[in-house]
Design a protein around this motif. Structure first.
Motif, PDB file in Angstrom:
ATOM      1  N   GLY A 190       0.855  -1.278   0.100  1.00 49.01           N
ATOM      2  CA  GLY A 190      -0.140  -0.038   0.040  1.00 49.01           C
ATOM      3  C   GLY A 190       0.907   1.127  -0.049  1.00 49.01           C
ATOM      4  O   GLY A 190       1.793   1.316  -0.620  1.00 49.01           O
ATOM      5  N   GLN A 191       0.305   2.140   0.619  1.00 52.14           N
ATOM      6  CA  GLN A 191       1.091   3.567   0.610  1.00 52.14           C
ATOM      7  C   GLN A 191       2.334   3.719   1.225  1.00 52.14           C
ATOM      8  O   GLN A 191       3.172   4.594   0.926  1.00 52.14           O
ATOM      9  N   ILE A 192       2.495   2.869   2.159  1.00 46.88           N
ATOM     10  CA  ILE A 192       3.932   3.081   2.941  1.00 46.88           C
ATOM     11  C   ILE A 192       5.130   2.877   2.045  1.00 46.88           C
ATOM     12  O   ILE A 192       6.161   3.259   2.324  1.00 46.88           O
ATOM     13  N   GLN A 193       5.024   2.027   1.020  1.00 43.56           N
ATOM     14  CA  GLN A 193       6.025   1.704   0.080  1.00 43.56           C
ATOM     15  C   GLN A 193       6.567   2.942  -0.626  1.00 43.56           C
ATOM     16  O   GLN A 193       7.757   3.282  -0.858  1.00 43.56           O
ATOM     17  N   TRP A 194       5.710   4.161  -0.383  1.00 46.74           N
ATOM     18  CA  TRP A 194       6.496   5.468  -1.048  1.00 46.74           C
ATOM     19  C   TRP A 194       6.691   6.315   0.264  1.00 46.74           C
ATOM     20  O   TRP A 194       7.093   7.239  -0.168  1.00 46.74           O
ATOM     21  N   GLU A 195       6.307   6.019   1.568  1.00 48.98           N
ATOM     22  CA  GLU A 195       6.455   6.813   2.704  1.00 48.98           C
ATOM     23  C   GLU A 195       6.987   6.244   3.767  1.00 48.98           C
ATOM     24  O   GLU A 195       6.450   6.237   4.981  1.00 48.98           O
ATOM     25  N   PRO A 196       8.011   5.474   3.538  1.00 51.09           N
ATOM     26  CA  PRO A 196       8.490   4.620   4.856  1.00 51.09           C
ATOM     27  C   PRO A 196       8.995   5.498   6.053  1.00 51.09           C
ATOM     28  O   PRO A 196       8.676   5.088   7.011  1.00 51.09           O
ATOM     29  N   PRO A 197       9.468   6.767   5.856  1.00 56.74           N
ATOM     30  CA  PRO A 197       9.698   7.459   6.948  1.00 56.74           C
ATOM     31  C   PRO A 197       8.383   8.113   7.901  1.00 56.74           C
ATOM     32  O   PRO A 197       8.675   8.893   8.772  1.00 56.74           O
ATOM     33  N   SER A 198       7.251   7.680   7.422  1.00 59.69           N
ATOM     34  CA  SER A 198       5.993   8.694   7.797  1.00 59.69           C
ATOM     35  C   SER A 198       5.107   7.903   8.883  1.00 59.69           C
ATOM     36  O   SER A 198       4.019   8.173   9.008  1.00 59.69           O
ATOM     37  N   VAL A 199       5.659   6.860   9.533  1.00 59.74           N
ATOM     38  CA  VAL A 199       4.659   6.164  10.346  1.00 59.74           C
ATOM     39  C   VAL A 199       5.024   6.917  11.747  1.00 59.74           C
ATOM     40  O   VAL A 199       5.518   6.753  12.801  1.00 59.74           O
ATOM     41  N   GLU A 200       4.113   8.047  11.770  1.00 60.77           N
ATOM     42  CA  GLU A 200       3.730   8.880  12.958  1.00 60.77           C
ATOM     43  C   GLU A 200       2.392   8.563  13.568  1.00 60.77           C
ATOM     44  O   GLU A 200       1.633   8.479  13.071  1.00 60.77           O
ATOM     45  N   GLY A 201       2.383   8.381  14.977  1.00 57.89           N
ATOM     46  CA  GLY A 201       1.178   8.221  15.592  1.00 57.89           C
ATOM     47  C   GLY A 201       1.214   9.188  17.142  1.00 57.89           C
ATOM     48  O   GLY A 201       2.339   9.885  17.335  1.00 57.89           O
ATOM     49  N   PRO A 202       0.204   8.846  17.607  1.00 57.58           N
ATOM     50  CA  PRO A 202       0.259   9.528  19.161  1.00 57.58           C
ATOM     51  C   PRO A 202       1.368   8.978  20.049  1.00 57.58           C
ATOM     52  O   PRO A 202       1.879   7.940  19.903  1.00 57.58           O
ATOM     53  N   LYS A 203       2.146  10.107  20.907  1.00 60.09           N
ATOM     54  CA  LYS A 203       3.158   9.697  21.735  1.00 60.09           C
ATOM     55  C   LYS A 203       2.674   9.203  22.954  1.00 60.09           C
ATOM     56  O   LYS A 203       1.355   9.170  23.310  1.00 60.09           O
ATOM     57  N   GLY A 204       3.582   8.636  23.805  1.00 55.39           N
ATOM     58  CA  GLY A 204       3.269   8.389  25.349  1.00 55.39           C
ATOM     59  C   GLY A 204       3.261   6.675  25.575  1.00 55.39           C
ATOM     60  O   GLY A 204       2.444   6.102  26.561  1.00 55.39           O
ATOM     61  N   PHE A 205       3.792   5.958  24.425  1.00 52.61           N
ATOM     62  CA  PHE A 205       3.726   4.390  24.461  1.00 52.61           C
ATOM     63  C   PHE A 205       4.250   3.903  25.789  1.00 52.61           C
ATOM     64  O   PHE A 205       5.694   4.585  25.996  1.00 52.61           O
ATOM     65  N   PRO A 206       3.967   2.989  26.482  1.00 46.04           N
ATOM     66  CA  PRO A 206       2.854   1.978  26.061  1.00 46.04           C
ATOM     67  C   PRO A 206       1.501   2.470  26.795  1.00 46.04           C
ATOM     68  O   PRO A 206       0.542   2.118  26.666  1.00 46.04           O
ATOM     69  N   ALA A 207       1.571   3.554  27.662  1.00 48.36           N
ATOM     70  CA  ALA A 207       0.335   3.897  28.328  1.00 48.36           C
ATOM     71  C   ALA A 207      -0.640   4.500  27.406  1.00 48.36           C
ATOM     72  O   ALA A 207      -1.890   4.453  27.781  1.00 48.36           O
ATOM     73  N   ARG A 208      -0.242   5.334  26.472  1.00 48.32           N
ATOM     74  CA  ARG A 208      -0.833   6.014  25.396  1.00 48.32           C
ATOM     75  C   ARG A 208      -0.504   5.445  24.048  1.00 48.32           C
ATOM     76  O   ARG A 208       0.283   4.399  24.185  1.00 48.32           O
ATOM     77  N   GLY A 209      -0.721   6.257  23.183  1.00 50.59           N
ATOM     78  CA  GLY A 209      -0.346   5.852  21.827  1.00 50.59           C
ATOM     79  C   GLY A 209      -1.164   5.062  20.854  1.00 50.59           C
ATOM     80  O   GLY A 209      -2.293   4.939  21.156  1.00 50.59           O
ATOM     81  N   PRO A 210      -0.844   4.348  19.923  1.00 52.62           N
ATOM     82  CA  PRO A 210      -1.334   3.627  18.864  1.00 52.62           C
ATOM     83  C   PRO A 210      -2.387   2.237  19.846  1.00 52.62           C
ATOM     84  O   PRO A 210      -1.752   1.805  20.701  1.00 52.62           O
ATOM     85  N   VAL A 211      -3.317   2.076  19.454  1.00 52.40           N
ATOM     86  CA  VAL A 211      -3.945   1.018  20.047  1.00 52.40           C
ATOM     87  C   VAL A 211      -3.478  -0.289  19.585  1.00 52.40           C
ATOM     88  O   VAL A 211      -2.878  -0.518  18.680  1.00 52.40           O
ATOM     89  N   ASP A 212      -3.745  -1.377  20.159  1.00 57.36           N
ATOM     90  CA  ASP A 212      -3.308  -2.830  20.078  1.00 57.36           C
ATOM     91  C   ASP A 212      -3.677  -2.985  18.753  1.00 57.36           C
ATOM     92  O   ASP A 212      -4.688  -2.920  18.392  1.00 57.36           O
ATOM     93  N   GLY A 213      -2.727  -3.849  18.084  1.00 56.74           N
ATOM     94  CA  GLY A 213      -3.167  -4.438  16.675  1.00 56.74           C
ATOM     95  C   GLY A 213      -2.843  -3.150  15.597  1.00 56.74           C
ATOM     96  O   GLY A 213      -2.884  -3.668  14.411  1.00 56.74           O
ATOM     97  N   THR A 214      -2.578  -2.243  16.099  1.00 57.07           N
ATOM     98  CA  THR A 214      -2.218  -0.889  15.154  1.00 57.07           C
ATOM     99  C   THR A 214      -0.900  -0.314  15.446  1.00 57.07           C
ATOM    100  O   THR A 214      -0.489   0.902  14.817  1.00 57.07           O
ATOM    101  N   ILE A 215      -0.036  -0.986  16.242  1.00 61.73           N
ATOM    102  CA  ILE A 215       1.248  -0.263  16.735  1.00 61.73           C
ATOM    103  C   ILE A 215       2.314  -0.041  15.543  1.00 61.73           C
ATOM    104  O   ILE A 215       2.753   1.017  15.591  1.00 61.73           O
ATOM    105  N   CYS A 216       2.335  -1.128  14.889  1.00 64.51           N
ATOM    106  CA  CYS A 216       3.543  -1.078  13.812  1.00 64.51           C
ATOM    107  C   CYS A 216       3.187   0.168  12.683  1.00 64.51           C
ATOM    108  O   CYS A 216       4.236   0.655  11.827  1.00 64.51           O
ATOM    109  N   ALA A 217       1.915   0.477  12.428  1.00 64.93           N
ATOM    110  CA  ALA A 217       1.479   1.561  11.658  1.00 64.93           C
ATOM    111  C   ALA A 217       1.363   2.933  12.320  1.00 64.93           C
ATOM    112  O   ALA A 217       1.020   3.690  11.903  1.00 64.93           O
ATOM    113  N   GLY A 218       1.857   2.870  13.819  1.00 60.36           N
ATOM    114  CA  GLY A 218       1.799   3.985  14.502  1.00 60.36           C
ATOM    115  C   GLY A 218       0.206   4.445  14.790  1.00 60.36           C
ATOM    116  O   GLY A 218      -0.198   5.584  14.799  1.00 60.36           O
TER     117      GLY A 218
END
Length: 196
Positions: free
Chosen positions: A51-79
């Motif tokens: 999908g789109q990540i092939q053109w944007e490898p440096p763009s996996v940005e998500g909410p900070k605060g991991f592990p208390a906050r941040g991406p929900v389980d099952g979506t961590i690798c995609a931020g």
């Protein structure tokens, strides 16, 4: 008439430049390439149907605060970013893995394409018994990072390396790198599959 055509062409140029600034790699930031991350494997064509990540490898940005906050389980690798959900697909445990040795020193490397004031870089690893055929959850990870590199708000260079000792593990595991930004609410996430 000539003035209208010139204005039209100029307007198209400005619109095109605006589009470039708001899409694609103009928003890119950074990823790990040692050990090689899933987003880099997609970006360099080693893994297909990404999908789109092939053109944007440096763009996996998500909410900070991991592990208390941040991406929900099952979506961590995609931020937590649905545009890059292919990174969360375990592909039956078939992601290519970097060979590493437990208890040995290892140099982790980030490629930074847009520098940000940085809080720290943290590295988590999956627990013994991890199933690489399932999407990553917090319960799969050791609760504490095995390596934390404080950065005190400094700007990183275009390449950042961190030496650390790998935990004693065996078999296939996943290392989650988290680059926490100091002056925004976000962090960058990079999942690297490894085999001990």
């Amino acid at each position: 008439m000539r003035r209208r055509i010139t204005s039209f062409v100029l307007g198209l140029g400005i619109a095109g430049a605006s589009l470039l600034v708001t899409t694609g790699s103009a928003q890119s930031h950074g990823y790990t390439d040692a050990p090689i991350s899933r987003q880099q494997l997609c970006g360099n064509g080693t893994v297909r149907n990404c999908g789109q990540i092939q053109w944007e490898p440096p763009s996996v940005e998500g909410p900070k605060g991991f592990p208390a906050r941040g991406p929900v389980d099952g979506t961590i690798c995609a931020g937590g970013n649905g545009r890059f959900s292919e990174l969360d697909d375990p592909r039956g445990g078939a992601w290519p893995a970097t060979k590493v040795t437990g208890g040995q020193s290892y140099t982790f490397r980030w490629r930074i394409e847009a520098r940000h004031a940085t809080t720290d870089f943290r590295y988590y690893i999956t627990k013994d018994g991890y199933d690489p055929a399932k999407p990553l959850t917090r319960a799969d990870l050791d609760p504490q990072p095995f390596l934390t590199v404080p950065f005190g708000g400094r700007l990183p260079g275009s390449t950042v390396t961190h030496a650390g000792v790998l935990p004693q593990k065996s078999g296939k595991h996943l290392i989650l790198g988290v680059w926490t930004i100091a002056d925004t609410g976000n962090a960058f996430y990079a999942c690297s599959d490894v085999t001990f």
